[in-house]
Motif scaffolding. Sequence first.
Motif, PDB file in Angstrom:
ATOM      1  N   THR A 114       0.953 -11.328   1.889  1.00 18.97           N
ATOM      2  CA  THR A 114       0.572 -11.794   3.220  1.00 18.97           C
ATOM      3  C   THR A 114       0.624 -10.654   4.236  1.00 18.97           C
ATOM      4  O   THR A 114      -0.262 -10.524   5.086  1.00 18.97           O
ATOM      5  CB  THR A 114       1.504 -12.938   3.661  1.00 18.97           C
ATOM      6  OG1 THR A 114       1.460 -13.985   2.692  1.00 18.97           O
ATOM      7  CG2 THR A 114       1.086 -13.495   5.000  1.00 18.97           C
ATOM      8  N   SER A 115       1.659  -9.829   4.147  1.00 22.15           N
ATOM      9  CA  SER A 115       1.775  -8.701   5.072  1.00 22.15           C
ATOM     10  C   SER A 115       0.658  -7.688   4.828  1.00 22.15           C
ATOM     11  O   SER A 115       0.088  -7.135   5.773  1.00 22.15           O
ATOM     12  CB  SER A 115       3.142  -8.032   4.912  1.00 22.15           C
ATOM     13  OG  SER A 115       4.189  -8.937   5.202  1.00 22.15           O
ATOM     14  N   GLY A 116       0.348  -7.434   3.543  1.00 22.42           N
ATOM     15  CA  GLY A 116      -0.772  -6.544   3.240  1.00 22.42           C
ATOM     16  C   GLY A 116      -2.083  -7.114   3.748  1.00 22.42           C
ATOM     17  O   GLY A 116      -2.941  -6.369   4.261  1.00 22.42           O
ATOM     18  N   ALA A 172       6.173  -3.063  -2.281  1.00 21.32           N
ATOM     19  CA  ALA A 172       5.227  -2.605  -3.295  1.00 21.32           C
ATOM     20  C   ALA A 172       3.977  -3.486  -3.320  1.00 21.32           C
ATOM     21  O   ALA A 172       2.852  -2.988  -3.463  1.00 21.32           O
ATOM     22  CB  ALA A 172       5.902  -2.592  -4.668  1.00 21.32           C
ATOM     23  N   THR A 173       4.176  -4.803  -3.185  1.00 19.87           N
ATOM     24  CA  THR A 173       3.028  -5.710  -3.176  1.00 19.87           C
ATOM     25  C   THR A 173       2.153  -5.464  -1.956  1.00 19.87           C
ATOM     26  O   THR A 173       0.911  -5.481  -2.049  1.00 19.87           O
ATOM     27  CB  THR A 173       3.504  -7.169  -3.189  1.00 19.87           C
ATOM     28  OG1 THR A 173       4.417  -7.371  -4.275  1.00 19.87           O
ATOM     29  CG2 THR A 173       2.333  -8.123  -3.349  1.00 19.87           C
ATOM     30  N   THR A 204      -1.667  -4.276  -2.032  1.00 21.36           N
ATOM     31  CA  THR A 204      -2.693  -5.100  -1.393  1.00 21.36           C
ATOM     32  C   THR A 204      -3.609  -4.257  -0.520  1.00 21.36           C
ATOM     33  O   THR A 204      -4.827  -4.470  -0.476  1.00 21.36           O
ATOM     34  CB  THR A 204      -2.024  -6.203  -0.544  1.00 21.36           C
ATOM     35  OG1 THR A 204      -1.184  -6.995  -1.376  1.00 21.36           O
ATOM     36  CG2 THR A 204      -3.066  -7.091   0.105  1.00 21.36           C
ATOM     37  N   VAL A 205      -3.036  -3.277   0.155  1.00 25.34           N
ATOM     38  CA  VAL A 205      -3.818  -2.441   1.067  1.00 25.34           C
ATOM     39  C   VAL A 205      -4.637  -1.398   0.312  1.00 25.34           C
ATOM     40  O   VAL A 205      -5.753  -1.057   0.717  1.00 25.34           O
ATOM     41  CB  VAL A 205      -2.887  -1.762   2.093  1.00 25.34           C
ATOM     42  CG1 VAL A 205      -3.650  -0.789   2.975  1.00 25.34           C
ATOM     43  CG2 VAL A 205      -2.194  -2.813   2.959  1.00 25.34           C
ATOM     44  N   ILE A 214      -5.084  -7.408  -8.547  1.00 24.24           N
ATOM     45  CA  ILE A 214      -4.104  -6.536  -9.206  1.00 24.24           C
ATOM     46  C   ILE A 214      -2.817  -6.505  -8.403  1.00 24.24           C
ATOM     47  O   ILE A 214      -1.713  -6.482  -8.961  1.00 24.24           O
ATOM     48  CB  ILE A 214      -4.680  -5.118  -9.373  1.00 24.24           C
ATOM     49  CG1 ILE A 214      -6.001  -5.166 -10.136  1.00 24.24           C
ATOM     50  CG2 ILE A 214      -3.692  -4.226 -10.092  1.00 24.24           C
ATOM     51  CD1 ILE A 214      -5.895  -5.737 -11.522  1.00 24.24           C
ATOM     52  N   ALA A 215      -2.943  -6.526  -7.077  1.00 25.60           N
ATOM     53  CA  ALA A 215      -1.756  -6.498  -6.224  1.00 25.60           C
ATOM     54  C   ALA A 215      -0.890  -7.730  -6.437  1.00 25.60           C
ATOM     55  O   ALA A 215       0.344  -7.642  -6.526  1.00 25.60           O
ATOM     56  CB  ALA A 215      -2.172  -6.399  -4.756  1.00 25.60           C
TER      57      ALA A 215
END
Length: 580
Positions: free
Chosen positions: A125-127, A379-380, A384-385, A391-392
């Motif tokens: 969600t943050s990414g 790391a997630t 994501t970014v 894959i993230a």
Amino acid sequence: SVSPHTLRADGMAGLLGAVLVLPQGIAFATLAGLPPEYGLYTAIVPCIIAALFGSSWHVMSGPTNANSLALFAMLSPLTMAFSPAYIQMALVVTVMVGVMQWLIGTLRLGTLANFISPAALFGFTSGAAVLIGIYALPDLLGLGAASEPGARALLQHVAGQWAWTQPAALAVAAVTVLVALALRRWRPHWPYMLAGLVTATLFAWLAAGQTAGASFANLRMVGAVEVPWPRFSVPQISLSSVSELLGLAFALTIVALGQSISIAKAVAARSGQRIDANREFRGQGLSNMVGGFFSSYVSCGSMNRSMPNLQAGARTPLAAVFSALLLLALVAVSAPLLAQIPMAALAALLLVVALSLFDLPRWRQLIKLSRTEFGVALATMAATVTIRLEIAILLGTLLSLMSFLYRTSRPAMRTMGFDSTSPDRQFVVIDDAATSTSANVPPLPECPQLKLLRMEGEVYFGATQHVADTLYALRHVPNPQKHLLVMGKSMNFIDLAGAELWEAELNARRATGGDLYFHRPRPEVISMWKTTGFTRLLGPEHQFPDKRTAIAKIFQKLDPEICRHCTARIFWECKSVPGP
């Protein structure tokens, strides 16, 4: 049950839901790389079906920022966003996601969602919040679209076009953000996103009418928005694209299911309702399967509408039905006005969404509570970014499972004893007592012949090496205790490898003249021992229901000569042995 009172409450809650989803649908469809009306389509048919066939009374389904961003990130490398081919791919993926969701619910595999850890979802969600902010930049600055997809290419495009930033676009975006954030802070129950859009549109219209307002007149607008009457159509793509889209659909299914069950549980915690995860998945699956044939893209439960729906007094799932129907009426009335919304205002609205998704207080809380969970989330988010979203998500899930396996692979094995300094001789953990007592107080003594060990956790194939190493070390210290009593009530589970480990320990103990005993082993453990034949090797007289009986029986097998010279005297039975 439905009554005139509940219908009135659901109608009012539905009106709020329609007002909330109007700007969200347009903004999220733009984020997904689809024309604005597709966000409104997604808030109608899927919303009705998910409400009627799902488990929650209050969850409203429709377009969400995470699904929109995930869809764009996965499909944009395959074809140009907003193109007819892109739209057809989005609809086919939606049907695929629906089929997978429905199968998961029908096969009662809803527990799979439990393996998507909150830390991985939070990191995703943050990414997504970071990506939403990045993708909003061109419209926010009044720049043209990037020629290549991807966050990196978009940032390079913005850096190269920085000198052509339109002050008018920045002014409209600033008005949108200020009004939306001010209302969210001071009037949280008001539709702050809609208010921000209306205010920014009026501001741009008034400014364009001034003599110096030519730059405002040149702002890019949303343009004509079709009234979203649900129209049946079969998505058309080539057969060669189906296999390529299956993997993307699976990743989107993970994203949508993780969101849906998290939102349903969060709303149920407020309402007191019990959620059936499998029924919820079936409802979400049907909504996407049918919605894909009515120009809807991937939908799931929306926190931005579900919580307000509950707080507005919704009583039954009919509130979501009313919301979808009232949305049609709102768009039919306001379609000419929607066409005048500046794209800079929509970009600013997405920026507000990104700010709310990037929950900085929760990041601070996470780093205080658990460095491991913080690492998984970080790391997630980074994945994501920087890489593909599917894959993230898989990476975050794998990291969470690996951290769990690491923790369970080292079950606690605590040395137990009696506090001989207290009158009631309480049973205590000697390891903890040694660290908590002051330097002037000697450590609690142990019996030189009998080791008391509390086993905490599962003894499965991943943990046997740690347990075996610990047991080996206990047998190879100077003057080892030959007898071992294992407190087994906290040993919840063993597998075949665990049973073989205890058999090896039993043989090693007896080879040195000692023995192995268990206090209160759990029924699941005893069942495995009986299956493997370990119970026969151990003997029923080596399993005890309570500590007093266990010590009394084992004491009879201890070497009386060692007991006579022992100064520890920690058991009551030690009083019957004469001193040296």
